[in-house]
Structure formats: structure tokens, C-alpha cells
Design an enzyme around this catalytic site. Structure first.
Site, mmCIF file in Angstrom:
data_model
loop_
_atom_site.group_PDB
_atom_site.id
_atom_site.type_symbol
_atom_site.label_atom_id
_atom_site.label_comp_id
_atom_site.label_asym_id
_atom_site.label_seq_id
_atom_site.Cartn_x
_atom_site.Cartn_y
_atom_site.Cartn_z
ATOM 1 N N LYS A 150 11.609 -0.661 21.488
ATOM 2 C CA LYS A 150 10.523 -0.735 20.502
ATOM 3 C C LYS A 150 9.717 0.562 20.586
ATOM 4 O O LYS A 150 8.622 0.619 21.153
ATOM 5 C CB LYS A 150 9.663 -1.986 20.720
ATOM 6 C CG LYS A 150 8.933 -2.406 19.443
ATOM 7 C CD LYS A 150 8.467 -3.833 19.504
ATOM 8 C CE LYS A 150 7.496 -4.200 18.397
ATOM 9 N NZ LYS A 150 8.019 -4.154 17.036
ATOM 10 N N GLU A 182 19.603 -5.280 10.655
ATOM 11 C CA GLU A 182 18.342 -6.030 10.590
ATOM 12 C C GLU A 182 17.538 -5.522 9.411
ATOM 13 O O GLU A 182 18.044 -4.739 8.614
ATOM 14 C CB GLU A 182 17.575 -5.864 11.909
ATOM 15 C CG GLU A 182 17.261 -4.416 12.244
ATOM 16 C CD GLU A 182 16.546 -4.252 13.580
ATOM 17 O OE1 GLU A 182 15.916 -5.199 14.069
ATOM 18 O OE2 GLU A 182 16.615 -3.139 14.132
HETATM 19 N N1 PLP Z 1 13.265 -5.478 13.923
HETATM 20 C C1 PLP Z 1 12.421 -4.433 13.731
HETATM 21 C C2 PLP Z 1 12.999 -3.082 13.437
HETATM 22 C C3 PLP Z 1 11.034 -4.614 13.804
HETATM 23 O O1 PLP Z 1 10.212 -3.581 13.631
HETATM 24 C C4 PLP Z 1 10.530 -5.919 14.053
HETATM 25 C C5 PLP Z 1 9.105 -6.172 14.132
HETATM 26 O O2 PLP Z 1 8.285 -5.348 13.830
HETATM 27 C C6 PLP Z 1 11.438 -6.965 14.231
HETATM 28 C C7 PLP Z 1 12.806 -6.713 14.167
HETATM 29 C C8 PLP Z 1 10.960 -8.374 14.501
HETATM 30 O O3 PLP Z 1 10.518 -8.466 15.824
HETATM 31 P P1 PLP Z 1 9.441 -9.566 16.256
HETATM 32 O O4 PLP Z 1 9.967 -10.877 15.827
HETATM 33 O O5 PLP Z 1 9.375 -9.424 17.728
HETATM 34 O O6 PLP Z 1 8.166 -9.217 15.568
#
Ligand code: PLP
Length: 287
Positions: A150, A182
Site C-alpha cells: 500500500k 482490481e
Molecule cells: N485496491 C486498491 C488499489 C485500493 O487502493 C484499495 C483501497 O483504497 C483497495 C483495493 C481496497 O482495499 P480496502 O478494502 O482495504 O480499503
């Protein structure tokens, strides 16, 4: 005026100062988390911290606090901002060195730790998203090979999301070599003939905390779900498409590249899942 946390102190947002030599500013050399709080209660906090630990260690950054230390600081920030429904943004960078150099500072400098909050609209059973669903478009996944980290380096995600917005959609669903990875800021699920599918956890996607919870709830409720590759053709032919993220929960996609998904309305499987999701949140946070 909102209160933020910077390097050990709480202060008004306007008072927060960060060096222009900070490696977050110069190189996007850092990681982040977004953690929702409902009714002042941090949701899936341990899971977010575990992912933060993984992101930090992938960047060879030392975690500045243990879990209890993070919890104390995050809870205090939520309280100082009035509790209620907030999303907490947490960012750690490799800090500010004297010289701009790609290589890590040697000796290391203190990391920069910044946290802020923003009001969070809690989706309810009658939110517009839930009644009408959202539109999405498909785009080529132009990101790097470690999307599981992240990282605050989000330029491709920003460009992809903006392209979606410019075309009147809410999200870009990303395709890599003919397969769904995604969303630009979400995970993706499809439903076909009653079976739910989502791409497997890998370096190609961010392991969403919401994604994990959806998988958990499906298993608990005996809803058939498989983590497997999803081709672009399968995405286009799905009965239902959902996107998930911490700030939006699980949103049904009702239009993809301008064509209706299923009958163009939120699907029956999504309705079942959304009910369980809301019930889970209510049990944990009372919302
Ligand atoms: N994928 C990406 C690239 C994201 O930036 C996010 C959330 O910001 C997610 C998936 C979803 O993650 P989460 O459910 O932990 O918010």
C-alpha cells in the site's frame, strides 16, 4: 478545524509542517492505510495494522510503533475529531534527509508519521449507490509489479480513476494480460450462475481488508465463492459485478463500459451479501 497527528504531536491541520526534503514529497517513498471508524470505533483495526506491517517491511521501513501504540494514537485522533463516522488516513514516509538521493539515507533518518481524519458517509440500505449501483469502465492496468504494497506512489491509480470520472463512471476496473486485477482503488468480485469469484491475492492486487471480510462473510453464510483468475470476457459476461473498499463497503456495478451488467440493477446475490455486511458492522460498531 480538524486535528491531525504529526510525529508524536496532535495539532490543528493548519499548523502541520513537513520538510520539502521529505522523501514522501520527493519520491513517494512511503506507505499508507485508510481505516474507517464507525460510531468512533475503528473497524477491522488489527487487519489494517497487519497490512501496514507488511507494507513497511516491503519498503525496509522500521515500524515506529507497536500495535498498542498505534491503537492509542489512532483512537485519540478519532476522539479529538469528534468520534462518529470518520475515515482515518495514516502515512509513514522514510523521512527527510539533507540530500536528495535515491538511495536510503545512511544513517537512517526518523520516519515521518502523519495521520488525519475525514468525515465518512456510511452507506445504508437506501444509499443511492445501493439503489442504483455504480458505473465502471475497464482500462489497462498500467501499474507496477508490487500492487500488494500500500504505497503512497499512486500516480497510475490517480490517472486511471480520473479517466473513469471523465467518462462519467465511478471506478476503473483494471485488466492485465486479459485478466481482471482490481479497481483503481477497490477490489473486484463477479457473480456468474450463482457463484461469486474474485481474483486471488498476489503481487498484482492490494489485499483489501473489505475483500477479506466479504470472503469471510460468504464462507460464513455458505455463499459459494472462489478466489480465481477472472478473464476480461468473463467480466463482460458476469451476472453481477461488485467493487469493495473500506470507505465504500461493497458497491454493485450496474454498467460496465456503457453496457448493463445483468439486468442493469443491483443483483440478488449482492443484496444478500450487503445485508450480512451491514449486520456485521452493526454488531461490531453499532451502525
Ligand atoms: N485496491 C486498491 C488499489 C485500493 O487502493 C484499495 C483501497 O483504497 C483497495 C483495493 C481496497 O482495499 P480496502 O478494502 O482495504 O480499503
Amino acid at each position: 478545524m480538524s486535528t491531525v497527528y504529526l510525529n508524536g504531536a496532535f495539532m490543528a491541520m493548519e499548523q502541520a509542517r513537513i520538510s520539502p526534503m521529505d522523501r514522501g514529497f520527493l519520491f513517494a517513498d512511503g506507505v499508507y492505510e485508510v481505516i474507517p471508524a464507525f460510531n468512533g470505533v475503528l473497524f477491522r483495526f488489527e487487519e489494517h495494522l497487519r497490512r501496514l506491517e507488511r507494507s513497511l517491511s516491503a519498503l525496509y521501513l522500521i515500524n515506529p510503533h507497536d500495535r498498542a501504540g498505534w491503537r492509542r494514537r489512532c483512537e485519540e485522533l478519532i476522539q479529538r475529531n469528534g468520534g462518529g463516522n470518520l475515515s482515518l488516513y495514516l502515512q509513514i514516509t522514510r523521512g527527510a534527509a539533507d540530500k536528495r538521493d535515491h538511495a536510503f539515507p545512511d544513517p537512517p533518518v526518523s520516519p515521518t508519521v502523519f495521520m488525519s481524519t475525514a468525515p465518512l458517509t456510511v452507506p445504508t440500505e437506501d444509499s443511492p449507490d445501493r439503489i442504483t449501483g455504480a458505473a465502471a469502465i475497464t482500462l489497462d492496468d498500467i501499474r507496477w509489479a508490487r500492487c500488494d504494497i500500500k504505497s503512497i506512489s499512486l500516480l497510475p491509480n490517480i490517472l486511471l480513476r480520473q479517466q473513469a470520472i471523465a467518462s462519467g463512471a465511478r471506478e476503473a476496473i483494471l485488466i492485465h494480460d486479459g485478466f481482471v486485477t482490481e479497481g483503481a482503488a477497490s477490489n473486484v468480485f463477479i457473480v456468474k450462475d450463482g457463484e461469486i469469484a474474485t481474483p486471488p491475492a498476489s503481487h498484482a492486487i492490494l489485499g483489501g481488508i473489505t475483500r477479506d471480510l466479504v470472503i469471510e462473510l460468504c464462507r460464513e453464510q455458505d455463499l459459494p465463492l472462489r478466489e480465481r483468475e477472472i478473464s476480461e470476457a468473463e467480466l463482460g459476461d458476469a451476472d453481477e459485478v461488485w467493487i469493495s473498499s473500506s470507505t465504500r463497503d461493497v458497491v454493485p456495478v450496474v454498467s460496465l463500459d456503457g453496457r448493463p451488467v445483468g439486468d442493469g440493477r443491483p443483483g440478488e446475490t449482492w443484496k444478500i451479501l450487503a445485508r450480512h455486511y451491514i449486520a456485521f458492522k452493526r454488531r461490531l460498531c453499532g451502525v
